[in-house]
Design a protein around this motif. Structure first.
Motif, PDB file in Angstrom:
ATOM      1  N   GLU A  17       3.144  10.177   4.718  1.00  0.00           N
ATOM      2  CA  GLU A  17       4.185   9.237   4.315  1.00  0.00           C
ATOM      3  C   GLU A  17       5.341   9.324   5.296  1.00  0.00           C
ATOM      4  N   LYS A 128       3.595  -0.019   4.213  1.00  0.00           N
ATOM      5  CA  LYS A 128       3.960  -0.609   2.925  1.00  0.00           C
ATOM      6  C   LYS A 128       4.832   0.374   2.145  1.00  0.00           C
ATOM      7  N   ILE A 130       5.668   2.323  -0.876  1.00  0.00           N
ATOM      8  CA  ILE A 130       4.870   2.712  -2.031  1.00  0.00           C
ATOM      9  C   ILE A 130       5.732   3.176  -3.197  1.00  0.00           C
TER      10      ILE A 130
END
Length: 136
Positions: A17, A128, A130
């Motif tokens: 991430e 994206k 999240i």
């Protein structure tokens, strides 16, 4: 002659991430010090929300709900949205928390509270968003 080639890269190019947090305090400092920038943000927000009109079959019900919102103190819904627009214009993102009456599943939003943009971190994976985390 040199031939450049690359191997196939799997779609899972990022297995971790990444994070993004705005720098609202920094950019707002510029806007506060430079009157022209402050005027531009104010004029843009005023022009977007000056002609705010609710239309449609649920006009009366929506007007009642939006008129009851008080934001941070005595802000109207129009002022809340105008302030969110200015924050987003200054630093790129603005966040608000929906306050519900009773269960959130029922969908009765009674208020919006603007959150400090510098205190929200976006968690991004594969390009994206999240989730959003509140830092403190």
């Amino acid at each position: 002659m040199v031939v450049l080639m690359h191997g196939n890269v799997p779609d899972e190019w990022t297995r971790h991430e990444s994070y993004y947090t705005t720098e609202y305090a920094r950019w707002n400092g510029y806007v506060d010090r430079i009157a022209v920038l402050r005027q531009i943000a104010e004029i843009r927000a005023a022009s977007v929300f000056s002609s705010w009109v609710i239309k449609g079959s649920h006009e009366n019900q929506a007007t009642k709900i939006l008129d009851q919102m008080s934001g941070r103190g005595k802000e109207t819904f129009k002022e809340i949205m105008s302030n969110l627009y200015k924050i987003a214009y200054i630093c790129g993102d603005a966040y608000a928390e929906k306050i519900y009456e009773g269960n959130p599943e029922e969908g009765k939003i009674i208020n919006l509270e603007i959150l400090p943009s510098d205190n929200i971190r976006q968690v991004i994976q594969k390009g994206k968003s999240i989730r959003f985390d509140e830092l403190s």
